[in-house]
Design a protein around this motif. Structure first.
Motif, PDB file in Angstrom:
ATOM      1  N   LEU A  97       0.834  -1.202   0.000  1.00 48.55           N
ATOM      2  CA  LEU A  97       0.000   0.000   0.000  1.00 48.55           C
ATOM      3  C   LEU A  97       0.868   1.251   0.000  1.00 48.55           C
ATOM      4  N   HIS A  98       0.563   2.133  -0.944  1.00 46.90           N
ATOM      5  CA  HIS A  98       1.366   3.344  -1.110  1.00 46.90           C
ATOM      6  C   HIS A  98       0.422   4.522  -1.289  1.00 46.90           C
ATOM      7  N   LYS A  99       0.719   5.623  -0.580  1.00 49.41           N
ATOM      8  CA  LYS A  99      -0.119   6.805  -0.725  1.00 49.41           C
ATOM      9  C   LYS A  99       0.742   8.054  -0.785  1.00 49.41           C
ATOM     10  N   GLU A 100       0.499   8.857  -1.826  1.00 50.26           N
ATOM     11  CA  GLU A 100       1.212  10.128  -1.973  1.00 50.26           C
ATOM     12  C   GLU A 100       0.202  11.254  -2.067  1.00 50.26           C
ATOM     13  N   PHE A 101       0.582  12.404  -1.543  1.00 49.18           N
ATOM     14  CA  PHE A 101      -0.231  13.606  -1.720  1.00 49.18           C
ATOM     15  C   PHE A 101       0.603  14.595  -2.522  1.00 49.18           C
ATOM     16  N   GLY A 102      -0.052  15.376  -3.395  1.00 46.56           N
ATOM     17  CA  GLY A 102       0.640  16.396  -4.171  1.00 46.56           C
ATOM     18  C   GLY A 102       1.483  15.787  -5.286  1.00 46.56           C
ATOM     19  N   THR A 103       2.078  16.682  -6.087  1.00 46.75           N
ATOM     20  CA  THR A 103       2.917  16.214  -7.203  1.00 46.75           C
ATOM     21  C   THR A 103       4.210  17.032  -7.259  1.00 46.75           C
ATOM     22  N   GLY A 104       5.165  16.535  -7.997  1.00 45.34           N
ATOM     23  CA  GLY A 104       6.432  17.242  -8.219  1.00 45.34           C
ATOM     24  C   GLY A 104       7.144  17.554  -6.917  1.00 45.34           C
ATOM     25  N   ALA A 105       7.545  18.831  -6.772  1.00 47.09           N
ATOM     26  CA  ALA A 105       8.311  19.239  -5.586  1.00 47.09           C
ATOM     27  C   ALA A 105       7.459  19.189  -4.319  1.00 47.09           C
ATOM     28  N   ASP A 106       6.117  19.297  -4.495  1.00 43.45           N
ATOM     29  CA  ASP A 106       5.210  19.290  -3.328  1.00 43.45           C
ATOM     30  C   ASP A 106       4.818  17.876  -2.894  1.00 43.45           C
ATOM     31  N   LYS A 107       5.365  16.882  -3.559  1.00 41.54           N
ATOM     32  CA  LYS A 107       4.933  15.504  -3.280  1.00 41.54           C
ATOM     33  C   LYS A 107       5.309  15.078  -1.850  1.00 41.54           C
ATOM     34  N   VAL A 108       4.325  14.501  -1.174  1.00 43.70           N
ATOM     35  CA  VAL A 108       4.570  14.006   0.182  1.00 43.70           C
ATOM     36  C   VAL A 108       4.147  12.538   0.214  1.00 43.70           C
ATOM     37  N   VAL A 109       5.056  11.694   0.691  1.00 46.71           N
ATOM     38  CA  VAL A 109       4.709  10.276   0.806  1.00 46.71           C
ATOM     39  C   VAL A 109       4.094  10.050   2.185  1.00 46.71           C
ATOM     40  N   ALA A 110       2.823   9.646   2.205  1.00 45.18           N
ATOM     41  CA  ALA A 110       2.122   9.432   3.479  1.00 45.18           C
ATOM     42  C   ALA A 110       2.235   7.979   3.939  1.00 45.18           C
ATOM     43  N   LEU A 111       2.235   7.042   2.985  1.00 45.29           N
ATOM     44  CA  LEU A 111       2.383   5.620   3.323  1.00 45.29           C
ATOM     45  C   LEU A 111       3.321   4.982   2.297  1.00 45.29           C
ATOM     46  N   GLU A 112       4.273   4.197   2.811  1.00 46.28           N
ATOM     47  CA  GLU A 112       5.255   3.635   1.880  1.00 46.28           C
ATOM     48  C   GLU A 112       5.275   2.118   1.969  1.00 46.28           C
ATOM     49  N   ASP A 113       4.747   1.507   0.941  1.00 49.51           N
ATOM     50  CA  ASP A 113       4.859   0.064   0.776  1.00 49.51           C
ATOM     51  C   ASP A 113       4.479  -0.700   2.058  1.00 49.51           C
ATOM     52  N   ILE A 144       0.471  -3.885  18.601  1.00 51.96           N
ATOM     53  CA  ILE A 144       0.784  -2.471  18.361  1.00 51.96           C
ATOM     54  C   ILE A 144       1.663  -2.358  17.113  1.00 51.96           C
ATOM     55  N   LEU A 145       1.218  -1.524  16.162  1.00 49.23           N
ATOM     56  CA  LEU A 145       2.013  -1.279  14.953  1.00 49.23           C
ATOM     57  C   LEU A 145       2.672   0.084  15.089  1.00 49.23           C
ATOM     58  N   VAL A 146       3.987   0.116  14.939  1.00 48.15           N
ATOM     59  CA  VAL A 146       4.714   1.384  15.087  1.00 48.15           C
ATOM     60  C   VAL A 146       5.058   1.927  13.698  1.00 48.15           C
ATOM     61  N   PHE A 147       4.550   3.119  13.405  1.00 48.90           N
ATOM     62  CA  PHE A 147       4.824   3.769  12.116  1.00 48.90           C
ATOM     63  C   PHE A 147       5.827   4.901  12.312  1.00 48.90           C
ATOM     64  N   ALA A 148       6.619   5.154  11.265  1.00 51.93           N
ATOM     65  CA  ALA A 148       7.596   6.251  11.314  1.00 51.93           C
ATOM     66  C   ALA A 148       7.256   7.274  10.237  1.00 51.93           C
ATOM     67  N   GLN A 149       7.909   8.451  10.322  1.00 53.68           N
ATOM     68  CA  GLN A 149       7.706   9.496   9.303  1.00 53.68           C
ATOM     69  C   GLN A 149       7.910   8.891   7.921  1.00 53.68           C
ATOM     70  N   GLY A 150       7.102   9.344   6.968  1.00 52.19           N
ATOM     71  CA  GLY A 150       7.206   8.795   5.615  1.00 52.19           C
ATOM     72  C   GLY A 150       6.314   7.578   5.448  1.00 52.19           C
ATOM     73  N   GLY A 151       5.538   7.245   6.493  1.00 50.16           N
ATOM     74  CA  GLY A 151       4.564   6.165   6.382  1.00 50.16           C
ATOM     75  C   GLY A 151       5.165   4.779   6.319  1.00 50.16           C
ATOM     76  N   ARG A 152       6.326   4.601   6.979  1.00 51.91           N
ATOM     77  CA  ARG A 152       6.947   3.263   7.009  1.00 51.91           C
ATOM     78  C   ARG A 152       6.493   2.513   8.247  1.00 51.91           C
ATOM     79  N   LEU A 153       6.132   1.248   8.071  1.00 52.70           N
ATOM     80  CA  LEU A 153       5.803   0.401   9.222  1.00 52.70           C
ATOM     81  C   LEU A 153       7.127  -0.087   9.814  1.00 52.70           C
ATOM     82  N   GLU A 154       7.462   0.409  11.014  1.00 49.60           N
ATOM     83  CA  GLU A 154       8.768   0.084  11.600  1.00 49.60           C
ATOM     84  C   GLU A 154       8.735  -1.190  12.432  1.00 49.60           C
ATOM     85  N   ASP A 155       7.642  -1.410  13.159  1.00 49.64           N
ATOM     86  CA  ASP A 155       7.620  -2.585  14.037  1.00 49.64           C
ATOM     87  C   ASP A 155       6.193  -3.056  14.282  1.00 49.64           C
TER      88      ASP A 155
END
Lengths: 246, 283
Positions: free
Chosen positions: A9-25, A199-210
């Protein structure tokens, strides 16, 4: 029992320079009579994940399946603020989200209002209730559709400590009684440890850490030594993943 | 010898306890009495001064007193002039406000689009700031005493009020609540019926209320200039005939009717549809 399968699952907001990755893989399997808490710093994609799970937002890529005995599962949602209709009474707020408005449905709504100690407030308008009571109505509304899975987005973060504690206990009793799958977003590690068995621990950039299993008996009290140790252990993970600084 | 002393206790009934509710009820009653006394005093003072001024300050022909005006009102009712005049004015107002409401709402909706917002921006500003008299004069010159002159004047004077209110209502639609409804799979019809329309209702009602009160003034003005029926027309005839008592009677009847619509009809509608606000205010 509801089963949730999340793949790449991957989620991005915005495009180009404004692109923000909210959830990463993100890859996850959840299901059964389980209380899963999602924790992490602000902006780590917790609420975005919940919004995607409940259909409010769509993912950029990846797949998602929420099933109940092979069929599409019915989700319920409890929000950070109760999001009630101020012009409808408490009972009408519950009826608003029902597929049918029969007497049987009304009786079911009344049952859940009683479960959250608001059985006598059905004819009141939300504005006549306190913040804690309104949040209780939000919880009763979510349970009243008898969902297969319940998504909760920091439902107690706006409440004072005493009200939040009392509602946590009520919620836990309802979870134990109804056998639902609950996915609970919180930024409060103590709350997560008190309520969850995973408990699922998420980090900045939407990565599931633990992905942590909390194997303690219920009911739990924040003052219990075992709960305090478990909380410290989760916080150590935060330090380990450098999440406290954010 | 043993002395037996007995004590007798007499049960005195406890005084009725005064509850918080009783205190609040008494305060509410007192507030209501004060409000009515002050309101009635206002009427008594104005009517008293008016009666005194009629004859003492100005000749009775120039300023007939309230008793004379009341007699004239009875005569006008007996002659059957009042209801047709009010009927004619009211039908113009209702039609004008209704059309203004439809046109204003449509403009309010389409101005959510950036292009239409630019297209109507200045028209709305002009509509909000121009006095109704301008449109009254223009429509009187163009249409004479044809029936749609006053209607058009009402529309031109009030459509912008409705547009602005509708646009503001749409702009502040509660996204969170709509998201909630979507998360619970509430269908589009129910979302509009139970969220969008109730949210817009206060904005629509405000637009309607202002349109109605301005519509009255514009209608009477157009009738004075051009119409052959209605309150304004009767005022013009009374003025030409120098029947000052009739002029004042029509004005007074106009005041009474406007107050009735505002305080009884519109208030009842507001109480019916916005009960939830009152409940909140009382907590």
């Amino acid at each position: 029992m509801a089963e949730i399968k999340i793949r790449n699952l991957h989620k991005e907001f915005g495009t180009g320079a404004d692109k923000v990755v909210a959830l990463e893989d993100v890859n996850l399997d959840m299901g059964g009579h389980v209380f899963v808490s999602i924790v992490g710093p602000s902006g780590c994609g917790k609420s975005t994940l919940l919004n995607i799970l409940s259909g409010i937002e769509t993912p950029t890529s990846g797949s998602l399946e929420i099933t109940q005995s092979g069929h599409k599962a019915a989700p319920g949602y409890v929000f950070q603020a109760a999001r009630l209709l101020p012009w409808r009474t408490v009972m009408d707020n519950l009826l608003f989200v029902q597929q049918d408005k029969s007497d049987e449905t009304r009786a079911r709504c009344q049952k859940y209002l009683e479960m959250v100690q608001l059985g006598d407030k059905g004819d009141k308008f939300p504005g006549e209730l306190s913040g804690g009571m309104q949040q209780r109505v939000g919880i009763a509304r979510a349970f009243s559709i008898e969902p297969d899975v319940l998504f909760m987005d920091e439902p107690f973060s706006h409440l004072d400590a005493i009200t939040a504690r009392s509602l946590r206990r009520e919620l836990h009793t309802m979870w134990a009684d109804t056998g639902k799958t609950i996915i609970f977003v919180t930024h409060d590690v103590g709350e997560a440890v008190e309520l969850s068995n995973r408990i699922l621990v998420f980090a900045q950039g939407g990565r599931l850490e633990d992905d942590i299993t909390v194997d303690l008996d219920f009911p739990r009290d924040a003052a219990d030594e075992e709960v305090a140790i478990a909380k410290a252990s989760v916080l150590r993970k935060f330090e380990e993943f450098d999440l406290l600084a954010t | 010898m043993i002395a037996v002393v007995t004590t007798m206790t007499t049960e005195v009934p406890a005084p009725d306890r005064v509850t918080q509710e009783d205190i609040e009820e008494a305060a509410r009653r007192k507030e209501l009495i004060i409000r009515w006394i002050s309101r009635i005093s206002g009427y008594v003072v104005v009517l008293g001064l008016w009666e005194w001024a009629s004859g003492a300050v100005l000749e009775e022909n120039l300023l007939p007193g309230p008793t004379r005006v009341l007699q004239t009102a009875v005569e006008l009712f007996q002659d059957g002039k009042v209801f047709p005049a009010f009927g004619a004015s009211l039908s113009r107002i209702l039609l004008g406000v209704f059309l203004s409401f439809i046109i204003g709402s449509m403009i309010g909706i389409i101005t959510q689009n950036r292009w239409f917002s630019g297209f109507f921006k200045d028209a709305i500003t002009i509509g909000l700031t121009s006095p109704g008299l301008i449109w009254v004069l223009i429509t009187a010159l163009v249409f004479g005493n044809r029936w749609f002159g006053p209607i058009l004047a009402i529309i031109l004077t009030t459509f912008a009020l409705v547009s602005v209110n509708v646009a503001e209502g749409i702009g502040s639609l509660p996204k969170d609540t709509l998201d909630m409804a979507r998360a619970f799979k509430v269908n589009l019809v129910d979302r509009n019926r139970h969220i969008v329309i109730p949210h817009l209702a206060p904005y629509l009602f405000t637009g309607l209320r202002f349109s109605f009160s301005i519509g009255w003034k514009v209608t009477v003005l157009t009738e004075i200039f051009t119409a052959s029926s209605g309150i304004g027309f009767e005022l013009r005839i009374a003025q030409i005939l120098f029947r000052q008592d009739e002029v004042l009677t029509w004005i007074l009847l106009f005041f009474v009717f406007a107050l009735f619509l505002e305080k009884v009809v519109l208030q009842a509608i507001e109480d019916r549809f916005f009960r939830w606000r009152k409940e909140i205010a009382s907590t």
